[in-house]
Design an enzyme around this catalytic site. Structure first.
Site, PDB file in Angstrom:
ATOM      1  CB  SER A  52      66.759  16.728 -19.501  1.00 28.70           C
ATOM      2  OG  SER A  52      66.543  15.585 -20.285  1.00 28.70           O
ATOM      3  CG  HIS A 106      72.274  24.683 -26.956  1.00 26.40           C
ATOM      4  ND1 HIS A 106      72.498  24.360 -25.649  1.00 26.40           N
ATOM      5  CD2 HIS A 106      71.912  23.541 -27.568  1.00 26.40           C
ATOM      6  CE1 HIS A 106      72.279  23.071 -25.464  1.00 26.40           C
ATOM      7  NE2 HIS A 106      71.924  22.548 -26.616  1.00 26.40           N
ATOM      8  CB  ILE A 125      73.546  20.089 -29.424  1.00 27.11           C
ATOM      9  CG1 ILE A 125      74.373  21.223 -30.042  1.00 27.11           C
ATOM     10  CG2 ILE A 125      74.435  18.898 -29.077  1.00 27.11           C
ATOM     11  CD1 ILE A 125      75.356  21.858 -29.074  1.00 27.11           C
ATOM     12  NE  ARG A 126      73.113  14.120 -27.246  1.00 21.80           N
ATOM     13  CZ  ARG A 126      72.576  13.796 -26.077  1.00 21.80           C
ATOM     14  NH1 ARG A 126      71.576  12.941 -26.006  1.00 21.80           N
ATOM     15  NH2 ARG A 126      73.057  14.310 -24.977  1.00 21.80           N
ATOM     16  CD  GLU A 141      72.696  27.448 -23.834  1.00 19.43           C
ATOM     17  OE1 GLU A 141      71.824  28.046 -24.508  1.00 19.43           O
ATOM     18  OE2 GLU A 141      72.557  26.274 -23.430  1.00 19.43           O
ATOM     19  N   GLY A 192      72.131  20.823 -21.752  1.00 17.76           N
ATOM     20  CA  GLY A 192      73.019  19.827 -21.157  1.00 17.76           C
ATOM     21  C   GLY A 192      72.377  18.467 -21.318  1.00 17.76           C
ATOM     22  CB  CYS A 212      68.681  22.371 -25.356  1.00 20.95           C
ATOM     23  SG  CYS A 212      68.904  20.906 -26.365  1.00 20.95           S
TER      24      CYS A 212
HETATM   25  N1  LIG Z   1      71.780  19.880 -25.976  1.00 17.58           N
HETATM   26  C1  LIG Z   1      70.926  19.458 -25.077  1.00 17.58           C
HETATM   27  O1  LIG Z   1      70.581  20.137 -24.104  1.00 17.58           O
HETATM   28  C2  LIG Z   1      70.460  18.085 -25.322  1.00 17.58           C
HETATM   29  C3  LIG Z   1      69.311  17.640 -24.479  1.00 17.58           C
HETATM   30  C4  LIG Z   1      69.388  16.133 -24.298  1.00 17.58           C
HETATM   31  N2  LIG Z   1      69.072  15.457 -25.506  1.00 17.58           N
HETATM   32  C5  LIG Z   1      68.449  15.734 -23.155  1.00 17.58           C
HETATM   33  O2  LIG Z   1      67.616  14.935 -23.315  1.00 17.58           O
HETATM   34  O3  LIG Z   1      68.588  16.241 -22.083  1.00 17.58           O
END
Ligand SMILES: NC(=O)CC[C@H](N)C(=O)O
Length: 287
Positions: free
Chosen positions: A67, A251, A164-165, A253, A65, A98
């Site tokens: 953080s 991820h 994802i990022r 999930e 998500g 993540c």
């Molecule tokens: N997909 C993710 O959980 C991205 C983490 C997000 N870049 C963060 O710093 O929280």
């Protein structure tokens, strides 16, 4: 020999992010364990939003998500300190994916201005958004050595990793043995009297070093197709474990594949068993 387990509750931190996906995969993983390994456990999978709910858990997942947002909500819900205690004092199995990995790191780069609250537990520094922005997200099949067997998939098959990022672990920090020993001693006397399972487990955890569980090569084609730039070094660390704490950059999930969840539930069973052994030993030595 049959080992009987007590009912086991696994929580998923449900403040923000992909928590319901984790709950679904946990259910699938429990079914896989039952069918493939005949492991019969009465599992409870719950969403955790309060310290009271956290207190009922034997293990916890912190989902992907954002953080910063998750830490803010955790602080507002009075969960930050209970989470730190869960991970670092009670030493219960905790897995971060993540954003969850970021929260479980002792240190993070590229944090928002003024820094961000972390839970800690992994002696690593993570680099947030390592592979770039949202548009530079990518998926790739990797062979992970620590998978369990699912109902319809063997552990030997590659795993679809969704980034994802995503952060990576950019540095393993020196083991904070001295500090931890002191903290553990203080905490153990507050949380439990000397010679209890919590005390024993805290001591045992002091010996655990950071284990690198998976890397991604910068030559990975999926990664290169999505990147304008080359990253330094040939390998980035994308999964680590230290004692009771496990974290991965991607991820699981967001796939329908429960094989990491299967492996992790087995790790919880081992932890519960060891805790039980400590309890038995303590009871025996007292009686
Ligand atoms: N997909 C993710 O959980 C991205 C983490 C997000 N870049 C963060 O710093 O929280």
């Amino acid at each position: 020999m049959t080992v009987t387990f007590p009912d086991i509750t696994v929580g998923v931190l449900a403040l923000q992010g992909a928590f319901s996906e984790h709950v679904q995969l946990l259910r699938l993983a429990a079914k896989s364990l039952e069918q493939r390994k005949a492991v019969h456990v009465k599992w409870g999978f719950i969403e955790v939003r309060t310290p009271q709910e956290l207190a009922t858990c034997d293990g916890l997942i912190i989902p992907g998500g954002e953080s910063t947002a998750m830490a803010l909500v955790a602080a507002r819900s009075g969960l930050l300190e209970p989470l730190r205690e869960f991970v670092k004092v009670l030493r219960k199995p905790t897995w971060g994916t993540c954003a969850g990995l970021i929260l479980l790191a002792e240190s993070a780069n590229k944090t928002k201005k003024g820094g961000q609250d972390l839970i800690g537990g992994l002696d690593v520094r993570v680099n947030r958004n390592h592979f770039g922005r949202q548009v530079e997200s990518f998926q790739t099949d990797l062979s992970l050595p620590f998978l369990g067997d699912a109902i319809d998939k063997d552990s030997s098959e590659p795993f679809r990793c969704v980034f994802i990022r995503a952060p990576v672990v950019e540095k393993v920090l020196p083991h904070r043995e001295g500090i931890q020993a002191e903290e553990a001693e203080q905490d153990a006397t507050v949380v439990a009297p000397a010679q209890t399972p919590a005390d024993e487990l805290a001591k045992e955890a002091l010996q655990s070093e950071v284990e690198i569980m998976a890397n991604i090569s910068t030559r990975n084609t999926a990664l290169q197709q999505n990147q304008e730039h080359e990253h330094a070094g040939n390998e980035d660390i994308i999964a680590v474990r230290q004692g009771n704490v496990f974290g991965c950059s991607f991820h699981p999930e967001l796939t329908a594949d429960p094989r990491i969840h299967v492996w992790w539930l087995e790790e919880i069973l081992k932890a519960v068993q060891r805790r039980q052994e400590f309890v038995d030993r303590t009871v025996l030595s007292v009686s």
